[in-house]
Write a protein that holds these residues in place. Structure first.
Motif, mmCIF file in Angstrom:
data_model
loop_
_atom_site.group_PDB
_atom_site.id
_atom_site.type_symbol
_atom_site.label_atom_id
_atom_site.label_comp_id
_atom_site.label_asym_id
_atom_site.label_seq_id
_atom_site.Cartn_x
_atom_site.Cartn_y
_atom_site.Cartn_z
ATOM 1 N N HIS B 93 0.841 -1.212 0.000
ATOM 2 C CA HIS B 93 0.000 0.000 0.000
ATOM 3 C C HIS B 93 0.870 1.254 0.000
ATOM 4 C CE1 HIS B 93 -4.007 -1.881 1.533
ATOM 5 N NE2 HIS B 93 -3.599 -2.352 0.386
ATOM 6 N N GLU B 94 1.927 1.201 0.802
ATOM 7 C CA GLU B 94 2.814 2.357 0.900
ATOM 8 C C GLU B 94 3.485 2.624 -0.448
ATOM 9 O OE1 GLU B 94 5.442 2.048 4.248
ATOM 10 O OE2 GLU B 94 6.680 3.690 3.489
ATOM 11 N N ALA B 95 3.919 1.544 -1.090
ATOM 12 C CA ALA B 95 4.567 1.698 -2.400
ATOM 13 C C ALA B 95 3.593 2.276 -3.421
ATOM 14 C CB ALA B 95 5.084 0.342 -2.878
ATOM 15 N N LEU B 96 2.338 1.789 -3.399
ATOM 16 C CA LEU B 96 1.337 2.301 -4.336
ATOM 17 C C LEU B 96 1.026 3.772 -4.062
ATOM 18 C CD1 LEU B 96 -1.149 -0.733 -4.504
ATOM 19 C CD2 LEU B 96 0.315 0.109 -6.340
ATOM 20 N N ARG B 97 0.936 4.112 -2.757
ATOM 21 C CA ARG B 97 0.683 5.514 -2.374
ATOM 22 C C ARG B 97 1.818 6.407 -2.862
ATOM 23 N NH1 ARG B 97 -1.481 4.146 2.492
ATOM 24 N NH2 ARG B 97 0.561 4.216 3.492
ATOM 25 N N ASN B 98 3.043 5.942 -2.639
ATOM 26 C CA ASN B 98 4.207 6.734 -3.058
ATOM 27 C C ASN B 98 4.240 6.921 -4.571
ATOM 28 O OD1 ASN B 98 5.050 7.025 -0.454
ATOM 29 N ND2 ASN B 98 6.489 5.303 -0.521
ATOM 30 N N MET B 99 3.895 5.854 -5.287
ATOM 31 C CA MET B 99 3.926 5.927 -6.751
ATOM 32 C C MET B 99 2.823 6.818 -7.309
ATOM 33 S SD MET B 99 6.530 4.358 -7.799
ATOM 34 C CE MET B 99 6.199 4.464 -9.547
ATOM 35 N N SER B 100 1.670 6.836 -6.642
ATOM 36 C CA SER B 100 0.547 7.612 -7.187
ATOM 37 C C SER B 100 0.505 9.032 -6.640
ATOM 38 C CB SER B 100 -0.775 6.904 -6.880
ATOM 39 O OG SER B 100 -0.898 6.713 -5.492
ATOM 40 N N ASP B 101 1.296 9.292 -5.598
ATOM 41 C CA ASP B 101 1.299 10.611 -4.961
ATOM 42 C C ASP B 101 1.695 11.699 -5.963
ATOM 43 O OD1 ASP B 101 1.000 12.360 -2.871
ATOM 44 O OD2 ASP B 101 3.146 12.292 -2.371
ATOM 45 N N GLY B 102 0.840 12.705 -6.077
ATOM 46 C CA GLY B 102 1.155 13.836 -6.960
ATOM 47 C C GLY B 102 0.742 13.653 -8.399
ATOM 48 N N VAL B 104 -1.735 13.565 -11.369
ATOM 49 C CA VAL B 104 -3.042 14.195 -11.641
ATOM 50 C C VAL B 104 -4.103 13.126 -11.870
ATOM 51 C CG1 VAL B 104 -4.309 15.702 -13.219
ATOM 52 C CG2 VAL B 104 -1.965 16.252 -12.589
ATOM 53 N N VAL B 105 -3.724 12.089 -12.625
ATOM 54 C CA VAL B 105 -4.706 11.050 -12.945
ATOM 55 C C VAL B 105 -5.181 10.334 -11.679
ATOM 56 C CG1 VAL B 105 -2.975 9.268 -13.436
ATOM 57 C CG2 VAL B 105 -5.223 9.086 -14.432
ATOM 58 N N ALA B 106 -4.244 10.136 -10.720
ATOM 59 C CA ALA B 106 -4.616 9.491 -9.474
ATOM 60 C C ALA B 106 -5.503 10.402 -8.657
ATOM 61 C CB ALA B 106 -3.354 9.147 -8.685
ATOM 62 N N ARG B 107 -5.234 11.704 -8.627
ATOM 63 C CA ARG B 107 -6.022 12.649 -7.830
ATOM 64 C C ARG B 107 -7.452 12.765 -8.365
ATOM 65 N NH1 ARG B 107 -3.149 17.906 -7.876
ATOM 66 N NH2 ARG B 107 -1.158 16.872 -7.767
ATOM 67 N N SER B 108 -7.570 12.679 -9.697
ATOM 68 C CA SER B 108 -8.886 12.844 -10.270
ATOM 69 C C SER B 108 -9.813 11.683 -9.926
ATOM 70 C CB SER B 108 -8.785 12.980 -11.788
ATOM 71 O OG SER B 108 -8.349 11.754 -12.320
ATOM 72 N N PHE B 109 -9.204 10.516 -9.547
ATOM 73 C CA PHE B 109 -10.028 9.357 -9.176
ATOM 74 C C PHE B 109 -10.202 9.244 -7.670
ATOM 75 C CE2 PHE B 109 -8.841 7.964 -13.449
ATOM 76 C CZ PHE B 109 -10.082 7.597 -13.919
ATOM 77 N N ALA B 110 -9.496 10.083 -6.925
ATOM 78 C CA ALA B 110 -9.535 9.989 -5.461
ATOM 79 C C ALA B 110 -10.886 10.427 -4.910
ATOM 80 C CB ALA B 110 -8.427 10.830 -4.884
#
Lengths: 234, 110
Positions: B93-102, B104-110
């Protein structure tokens, strides 16, 4: 063999195949889960639909279990599998050359000296028989050894057959490329395809039959075969 | 993190299902939990193949229950996540969070 039995019972042949492709430790869990779902499906959708779904689930389960040793193993299991494969190849070589090979040779020599059967049975047929017997024994031994290193016996047998299929696909073309066609005769693609099919079905079949015998000989005695259709009605 | 501690996608999903189910995690329930939450049609065999692999890695442990009539006289095999399994989930989970942090595409789905 066909899937027989009443609509209230899971298809016997499918259940038998699933048991064949599981290890003895996991057979109870897998077959019990399939039976539990089957009972629920019988109540919800009826026997015919439940049997159809059971067969579909059984096929997918066999596919996933048969291929699982080749999917992303951990380093420790990679070592175990490499060891088993090395052992398997060594074992096959050992079994093919000694003692069965030597014993069969001695027996064949004795028989041929006493009775001139070589006039009736071509030597190639005799040797094919010796090879098939050796591969059958190899399949049995591989199936018995596999659970020791936590491998599924039938998956190991299928892996050996896959390697064998690869060898049969390249050995003859490689020999022709290196040494030229035997007797100067050019071989067609159809000849190579037939040779491959015959080799894989005959020799691979012998290994698989041996593995089935080995797997059945190690079937867990704690597995009970109570009809699930009756269990559901209770 | 050692390479062997990374979870594959399906391993990750199966481990989360085992965590969600707690003491009731066995083949049927794990399969249903995954089917319900991910809408993926998976086989019992795929679940067992993955759980067996994770048991060898020490991420889950299993115990055999009592045989029941509803299962044709066959026993359930219950699975439980180990401390090492929980750590592997957290690291993934931590690795996925680190990879998706910042992203735009990840933020738009958050």
């Amino acid at each position: 063999m066909t899937s027989n039995g009443s609509p209230g019972r899971p298809p016997r042949f499918a259940a038998w195949l699933v048991e064949l492709f599981t290890s003895t430790e996991e057979a109870d869990g897998v077959l019990g889960d399939l039976a539990e779902e089957f009972n629920e499906n019988v109540v919800r959708d009826g026997g015919v639909a439940a049997r159809r779904r059971y067969r579909r689930q059984a096929w997918h389960t066999i596919r996933d279990l048969a291929l699982s040793p080749l999917n992303g193993p951990s380093p420790s299991t990679t070592k175990a599998r490499s060891l088993l494969l090395t052992m398997g190849i060594g074992l096959a070589w050992f079994v093919m050359t000694w003692p069965i090979g030597m014993a069969t040779n001695a027996m064949a020599r004795g028989i041929v000296t006493r009775y001139p059967i070589d006039a009736y049975i071509p030597a190639s047929v005799l040797w094919a028989g010796v090879d098939l017997l050796a591969l059958l024994v190899t399949g049995v031994l591989a199936a018995i050894v596999a659970p020791v290193v936590r491998l599924r016996p039938m998956s190991v047998a299928l892996a050996v057959v896959a390697v064998m299929a690869l060898v049969f696909a390249v050995d003859y073309p490689l020999a022709v490329w290196l040494f030229g066609p035997p007797g100067g005769q050019q071989r067609t693609l159809a000849f190579l395809a037939l040779r491959w099919l015959r080799g894989v079905s005959m020799f691979g079949g012998a290994i698989l039959i041996g593995a089935v015998i080995g797997r059945l000989s190690t079937t867990s005695s704690c597995a009970k075969t109570q009809p699930v259709g009756q269990a559901a009605s209770r | 993190m050692a390479r062997r501690d990374y979870l594959g996608e399906f391993e990750h999903i199966v481990l989360l299902a085992v965590m969600r189910l707690g003491n009731d995690a066995y083949g049927v329930t794990v399969r249903r939990e995954i089917e319900t939450r991910t809408e993926r049609d998976i086989s019992i065999g795929a679940v067992y193949a993955t759980l067996d692999r994770m048991e060898i890695k020490g991420l889950v442990r299993s115990r055999v229950g009592e045989p029941t009539a509803a299962r044709g006289g066959r026993a359930k095999r219950h699975f439980q996540i180990t401390r090492r399994g929980v750590a592997a989930v957290n690291r993934t989970h931590e690795a996925l969070r680190n990879m998706s942090d910042g992203l735009v595409v990840a933020r738009s789905f958050a």
